[in-house]
Design a protein around this motif. Structure first.
Motif, PDB file in Angstrom:
ATOM      1  N   ASN A 124      15.375  71.106  58.640  1.00  0.00           N
ATOM      2  CA  ASN A 124      15.572  71.290  56.925  1.00  0.00           C
ATOM      3  C   ASN A 124      14.758  70.212  55.936  1.00  0.00           C
ATOM      4  O   ASN A 124      15.166  70.212  55.206  1.00  0.00           O
ATOM      5  N   CYS A 134      21.972  67.880  64.110  1.00  0.00           N
ATOM      6  CA  CYS A 134      22.640  66.385  63.418  1.00  0.00           C
ATOM      7  C   CYS A 134      23.813  66.246  63.935  1.00  0.00           C
ATOM      8  O   CYS A 134      24.606  65.383  64.653  1.00  0.00           O
ATOM      9  N   MET A 164      15.579  69.965  51.926  1.00  0.00           N
ATOM     10  CA  MET A 164      16.776  69.505  50.843  1.00  0.00           C
ATOM     11  C   MET A 164      16.442  68.639  49.625  1.00  0.00           C
ATOM     12  O   MET A 164      15.345  67.556  49.718  1.00  0.00           O
TER      13      MET A 164
HETATM   14  S1  SF4 Z   1      22.703  71.419  61.046  1.00  0.00           S
HETATM   15 FE1  SF4 Z   1      22.619  69.691  60.525  1.00  0.00          FE
HETATM   16  S2  SF4 Z   1      20.295  69.184  61.162  1.00  0.00           S
HETATM   17 FE2  SF4 Z   1      20.703  71.293  60.871  1.00  0.00          FE
HETATM   18  S3  SF4 Z   1      20.145  72.497  59.828  1.00  0.00           S
HETATM   19 FE3  SF4 Z   1      21.854  71.868  59.046  1.00  0.00          FE
HETATM   20  S4  SF4 Z   1      21.892  69.776  58.139  1.00  0.00           S
HETATM   21 FE4  SF4 Z   1      19.629  69.693  59.428  1.00  0.00          FE
END
Ligand code: SF4
Ligand code: SF4
Length: 178
Positions: free
Chosen positions: A31, A69, A35
């Protein structure tokens, strides 16, 4: 969020203090394009105690909690959990835009609890009703019709209705424990 912290912003900074700015989280995030500040940059702002800029960002609202992440962070930092902590903090402090963005999260949670799975049509109906913006609802109508025709969206069916109730009640019970 850990109850030992009186200041939730301090806990967020503490979570991300060991971030070494490698950028793996930003590169892994599906995403990131939506952002305004990349996850890596958001953690840097938190380290610098620029919580005003962190709170003003829409980055954490765009997080869909895919955990990519968190899985890839070489420091093992709780990045996804911290994105959620930021959402909770924004809601609690009534940060700009928080009320409007929360409308979707509320509609999503209620939809899931009621139908036992996400029922797309009912979800959008509740969400758009809450936004109280008929023009917004109309602008989504052609997309909704296209998705319905292609079988990507379904009319409400009661097959799983209420199935998650006992599970969610148990979660509420656990959360209410001191
Ligand atoms: S969990 Fe981490 S990788 Fe997944 S959408 Fe949220 S910020 Fe992005
Ligand atoms: S992957 Fe982890 S260490 Fe690397 S920038 Fe993101 S949070 Fe920091």
């Amino acid at each position: 969020m850990n109850a030992k912290h009186a200041d939730p912003a301090a806990e967020i900074r503490e979570h991300m203090a060991a971030c070494m700015q490698c950028g793996t989280c930003s590169a892994s995030c599906p995403n990131a394009a939506f952002m305004d500040v990349s996850p890596r940059r958001l953690w840097r702002l938190a380290q610098l105690n620029r919580m005003d800029l962190v709170a003003a960002s829409r980055t954490f609202w765009m997080c869909s909690a895919c955990y990519m992440c968190t899985l890839r962070c070489p420091r093992g930092l709780p990045t996804t959990e911290t994105m959620y902590a930021l959402k909770r903090l924004a809601a609690r402090t009534d940060a700009p835009g928080a009320r409007s963005r929360q409308a979707f999260y509320r509609a999503f949670a209620e939809n899931l609890e009621h139908w036992g799975r996400v029922q797309e049509g009912a979800l959008m109906n509740t969400y758009l009703r809450r936004k109280a913006n008929p023009l917004l609802a109309l602008s989504f109508a052609p997309l909704g019709w296209k998705l319905l025709r292609r079988g990507k969206m379904h009319l409400p069916r009661g097959g799983h209705k209420g199935r998650l109730g006992p599970l969610l009640n148990k979660v509420r019970e656990m959360e209410a424990r001191p």
